[in-house]
Scaffold this motif. Sequence first.
Motif, mmCIF file in Angstrom:
data_model
loop_
_atom_site.group_PDB
_atom_site.id
_atom_site.type_symbol
_atom_site.label_atom_id
_atom_site.label_comp_id
_atom_site.label_asym_id
_atom_site.label_seq_id
_atom_site.Cartn_x
_atom_site.Cartn_y
_atom_site.Cartn_z
ATOM 1 N N LEU A 79 5.980 3.025 -1.076
ATOM 2 C CA LEU A 79 6.345 3.251 -2.558
ATOM 3 C C LEU A 79 8.124 3.367 -1.993
ATOM 4 C CD1 LEU A 79 6.892 4.129 -5.647
ATOM 5 C CD2 LEU A 79 6.264 6.312 -4.451
ATOM 6 N N ASP A 80 8.163 3.415 -0.163
ATOM 7 C CA ASP A 80 9.417 3.963 0.169
ATOM 8 C C ASP A 80 9.949 3.458 -0.346
ATOM 9 O OD1 ASP A 80 7.620 6.403 0.897
ATOM 10 O OD2 ASP A 80 8.419 5.705 2.776
ATOM 11 N N VAL A 81 9.693 1.850 0.543
ATOM 12 C CA VAL A 81 10.339 0.735 -0.081
ATOM 13 C C VAL A 81 10.800 -0.352 -1.248
ATOM 14 C CG1 VAL A 81 10.489 -1.609 1.791
ATOM 15 C CG2 VAL A 81 8.808 0.146 2.137
ATOM 16 N N TYR A 82 9.492 -0.206 -2.031
ATOM 17 C CA TYR A 82 9.369 -0.028 -2.877
ATOM 18 C C TYR A 82 10.849 0.498 -3.936
ATOM 19 C CZ TYR A 82 8.602 -0.659 -8.727
ATOM 20 O OH TYR A 82 7.951 -0.299 -9.863
ATOM 21 N N LEU A 83 11.104 0.785 -3.834
ATOM 22 C CA LEU A 83 11.987 2.293 -4.644
ATOM 23 C C LEU A 83 13.404 1.215 -4.430
ATOM 24 C CD1 LEU A 83 10.869 5.394 -4.872
ATOM 25 C CD2 LEU A 83 11.001 3.496 -7.171
ATOM 26 N N VAL A 84 13.429 1.429 -2.921
ATOM 27 C CA VAL A 84 14.884 0.966 -2.489
ATOM 28 C C VAL A 84 15.294 -0.352 -2.408
ATOM 29 C CG1 VAL A 84 16.442 0.254 -0.378
ATOM 30 C CG2 VAL A 84 14.768 2.430 -0.429
ATOM 31 N N GLU A 85 14.332 -1.670 -2.835
ATOM 32 C CA GLU A 85 14.058 -3.184 -2.823
ATOM 33 C C GLU A 85 13.581 -4.075 -4.386
ATOM 34 O OE1 GLU A 85 13.395 -5.341 0.447
ATOM 35 O OE2 GLU A 85 13.327 -3.035 1.909
ATOM 36 N N GLY A 86 12.751 -2.928 -4.898
ATOM 37 C CA GLY A 86 12.785 -3.428 -5.532
ATOM 38 C C GLY A 86 11.488 -4.389 -6.381
ATOM 39 N N TYR A 87 10.609 -4.728 -6.786
ATOM 40 C CA TYR A 87 9.380 -5.917 -7.313
ATOM 41 C C TYR A 87 8.762 -6.558 -6.285
ATOM 42 C CZ TYR A 87 6.142 -7.794 -11.164
ATOM 43 O OH TYR A 87 5.043 -8.329 -11.682
ATOM 44 N N LYS A 88 9.986 -7.256 -5.812
ATOM 45 C CA LYS A 88 9.794 -8.360 -4.427
ATOM 46 C C LYS A 88 8.811 -8.227 -3.237
ATOM 47 C CE LYS A 88 11.143 -11.412 -1.630
ATOM 48 N NZ LYS A 88 12.973 -12.281 -1.213
ATOM 49 N N ILE A 89 8.719 -6.246 -2.821
ATOM 50 C CA ILE A 89 7.949 -5.678 -2.059
ATOM 51 C C ILE A 89 6.381 -5.900 -2.472
ATOM 52 C CG2 ILE A 89 8.069 -3.308 -2.858
ATOM 53 C CD1 ILE A 89 7.723 -4.274 0.959
ATOM 54 N N LEU A 90 6.220 -5.364 -3.703
ATOM 55 C CA LEU A 90 4.746 -5.826 -3.980
ATOM 56 C C LEU A 90 4.414 -7.037 -3.535
ATOM 57 C CD1 LEU A 90 5.293 -3.589 -7.437
ATOM 58 C CD2 LEU A 90 4.483 -3.025 -5.144
ATOM 59 N N TYR A 91 5.233 -8.322 -4.118
ATOM 60 C CA TYR A 91 4.390 -9.369 -3.512
ATOM 61 C C TYR A 91 4.205 -10.096 -2.209
ATOM 62 C CZ TYR A 91 5.883 -11.462 -8.501
ATOM 63 O OH TYR A 91 5.935 -11.428 -8.952
ATOM 64 N N ARG A 92 5.082 -8.957 -1.273
ATOM 65 C CA ARG A 92 4.951 -8.990 0.105
ATOM 66 C C ARG A 92 3.741 -8.867 0.558
ATOM 67 N NH1 ARG A 92 8.887 -10.953 3.054
ATOM 68 N NH2 ARG A 92 11.157 -10.809 2.536
ATOM 69 N N VAL A 93 2.942 -7.364 -0.210
ATOM 70 C CA VAL A 93 3.008 -6.666 0.725
ATOM 71 C C VAL A 93 1.126 -7.269 -0.355
ATOM 72 C CG1 VAL A 93 1.357 -3.769 0.673
ATOM 73 C CG2 VAL A 93 3.754 -4.540 0.279
ATOM 74 N N ALA A 94 1.326 -7.442 -1.048
ATOM 75 C CA ALA A 94 -0.174 -7.902 -1.788
ATOM 76 C C ALA A 94 -0.090 -9.118 -1.292
ATOM 77 C CB ALA A 94 0.466 -8.152 -2.819
ATOM 78 N N ILE A 95 0.439 -10.069 -0.945
ATOM 79 C CA ILE A 95 0.095 -11.886 0.085
ATOM 80 C C ILE A 95 -0.310 -10.887 1.893
ATOM 81 C CG2 ILE A 95 1.204 -13.644 0.924
ATOM 82 C CD1 ILE A 95 3.207 -13.654 -1.243
ATOM 83 N N ALA A 96 0.506 -9.610 2.713
ATOM 84 C CA ALA A 96 -0.514 -9.500 3.687
ATOM 85 C C ALA A 96 -1.405 -9.025 2.849
ATOM 86 C CB ALA A 96 0.773 -7.985 3.546
ATOM 87 N N LEU A 97 -1.743 -8.150 2.177
ATOM 88 C CA LEU A 97 -3.437 -7.962 1.819
ATOM 89 C C LEU A 97 -4.382 -9.148 2.182
ATOM 90 C CD1 LEU A 97 -2.818 -4.924 -0.941
ATOM 91 C CD2 LEU A 97 -3.729 -4.518 1.813
ATOM 92 N N LEU A 98 -3.738 -10.185 1.124
ATOM 93 C CA LEU A 98 -4.427 -11.251 1.610
ATOM 94 C C LEU A 98 -4.656 -11.970 2.599
ATOM 95 C CD1 LEU A 98 -5.989 -12.605 -1.505
ATOM 96 C CD2 LEU A 98 -3.893 -14.340 -1.577
ATOM 97 N N LYS A 99 -4.050 -11.855 3.394
ATOM 98 C CA LYS A 99 -3.776 -12.631 4.837
ATOM 99 C C LYS A 99 -5.036 -11.274 5.780
ATOM 100 C CE LYS A 99 0.858 -14.719 5.500
ATOM 101 N NZ LYS A 99 0.312 -15.963 5.856
ATOM 102 N N PHE A 100 -5.446 -10.165 5.259
ATOM 103 C CA PHE A 100 -5.332 -9.409 6.366
ATOM 104 C C PHE A 100 -6.927 -9.565 5.644
ATOM 105 C CE2 PHE A 100 -2.097 -6.457 7.011
ATOM 106 C CZ PHE A 100 -2.888 -6.831 8.818
ATOM 107 N N TYR A 101 -7.392 -9.701 4.821
ATOM 108 C CA TYR A 101 -8.779 -9.875 3.719
ATOM 109 C C TYR A 101 -9.360 -11.304 3.854
ATOM 110 C CZ TYR A 101 -12.355 -11.101 0.874
ATOM 111 O OH TYR A 101 -13.295 -11.630 0.201
ATOM 112 N N CYS A 102 -8.743 -12.151 4.323
ATOM 113 C CA CYS A 102 -9.518 -13.320 4.577
ATOM 114 C C CYS A 102 -9.331 -13.405 6.710
ATOM 115 C CB CYS A 102 -8.160 -14.286 4.875
ATOM 116 S SG CYS A 102 -7.913 -16.072 5.403
ATOM 117 N N LYS A 103 -8.774 -12.570 7.504
ATOM 118 C CA LYS A 103 -8.825 -12.526 8.725
ATOM 119 C C LYS A 103 -10.853 -12.011 8.422
ATOM 120 C CE LYS A 103 -7.130 -10.553 12.395
ATOM 121 N NZ LYS A 103 -6.256 -9.524 13.116
ATOM 122 N N HIS A 104 -10.034 -10.617 7.776
ATOM 123 C CA HIS A 104 -11.600 -9.930 7.513
ATOM 124 C C HIS A 104 -13.237 -10.461 7.714
ATOM 125 C CE1 HIS A 104 -14.193 -6.821 6.121
ATOM 126 N NE2 HIS A 104 -14.134 -7.455 5.601
#
Length: 569
Positions: free
Chosen positions: A229-254
């Motif tokens: 949320l800290d970054v989302y309020l500064v940078e907007g919607y795109k950060i949600l895509y970034r974090v969700a893709i990162a979560l998908l990468k961690f899930y794949c590794k898991h």
Amino acid sequence: MADEDYGSFVDWNQMGDLAKSGGPTKVDCKDLKEFKQMARQGYWAKNHKLRAQVYQQLIKGIPCRTVTPDAEVYRDIMGNTATKKPTSHMPLPEFVDGIPVPRYCLKAEGVSSAHQIINCLAGQFPDISHCPSLPAVTSLLLHHSVDEAQCFEHISRMLACNEPGKRLLDQTFLAYESGCMTFGDLANKYCAAAHKLIVATAQDVLEVYSDWQRWVLGDLPFSHVVRVLDVYLVEGYKILYRVAIALLKFYCKHKAGVQGGQGNQQQQDSGKVRADIQAFVKGIASTVTPDKLLEKAFSIRLFSRKEITLLQLTNEQSLQQKGITVKQKRRNVQLALNPDTFSSEIVSAKEMRDIWSWIPERFALCQPQLLFTTSTHGCSLNRFYSHCEGYEPTLLLIRTTDGDVCGAFLSTDWEERKRGGNKLSFFGTGECFVFRLKPEIERYEWVVIRHPELASSVKVQVQEDTASSEGQNSDNNSLQQPEKAAGDLSPFLSARHFNLNSKNTSMFMAGNFDSIIVGGGEGNALYIDSELNHGRTGRCTTFDNPPLCAESFQVSLLEVWGFQDAMAS
């Protein structure tokens, strides 16, 4: 403990280390770039009061519609909330799509206050028809609000944001669904291993990806989501895509760790895959810190904000053309690729499904439609063109006499070749890709996707002004129709959106009376002669691919498939 003024709704026993107030006590920064860096590094992450004040400063800076409900409006409507006890039995509006208010670290009465705020917002914003992320955002901001009225005002400003190109909260099903499709496109391009895992294990990939926002705003633990949320309020919607893709990468590794490799994947009900990802994200704190999550998110070199916005608009337009503007049951890729009705002499239904998982989301619900096959229409380039013109995009499949199978996804109508007259000229967009299925499956996308340093996003006019002096590539740019009809979108990943350091990186497809070519620059990914009989393949700069089969080959069979709207059929 943090200042109680900004924590009256918080159960401090649940806050853990975040209950300890430390670090800086003020932010003295006017430069947006520096502010962005501070948000990413967690400058105010250890001071609850400072974080609340920064949120207030950021949200007050959001450009809004002239008439935007504020705290006084809330007080007028709700009366004296101090003497009224809110209740969580009050049902949430239908537009949250059944998503509950995440408690995070709120007191029980804090959840009730969130219900009250959301219902008041529903009355003030009657145009909202679909906003499933609202409960999470309300809960998060309530942690950092003096009272309900302040929280109401902050969310009102986010909903009423009218800054061109800025997107904070989806408020219609069209916007939400196009966001899901865009996430699928981005996961396909930037998270290939995880995307492959989801395709292999879930019966409906699109259904799994429909949860992407909830992974971030709802499932993530408070310690992690508040940093987002800290970054989302500064940078907007795109950060949600970034974090969700990162979560998908961690899930794949898991999953790779749990299964000891990915060899024995079995397809299962999509609901089970969704629940598995949700459980992983909820428990992510045991393996991934907030800093590590953000570090992974910002290591992903996504398209520019402008290009992502264009992709979202393209997906929205596709949904509108299909008549999908309100929530409805979506047909999945298995229905589009029915093994009982699909028939190709080159690929099986399973192989075609693998190819379908690579194509842009806006075509994923289309059914494959055989346009041309040498076994029926003969080995004639003229007949190839006459059957394929008027269709966009198309899928080219080739089987060689050695039994190798390769092909290309081609974004643009073959009729575009006529704009170059008799001269062979390149056209198409960066959504084109080439692939091989046998002896092994592999896809090769536009080199700029994997190596964004080869180009920088520029305003469209700049590229148009310089295109005419770029030799062979000028023909390519001349095909990009700057005089588009009103309401038409500039093509997503059009070469003219990028300041390319070499014309060789945008040679997607070309054709004339004696050959068709896919990929250019120091060679061609595919070259097929006028008799559709002999071909060549080699490394090319545009796709940075190895030869897709034997470098010189005989065509045993060639098919071209179009994309038929499954909604209309």
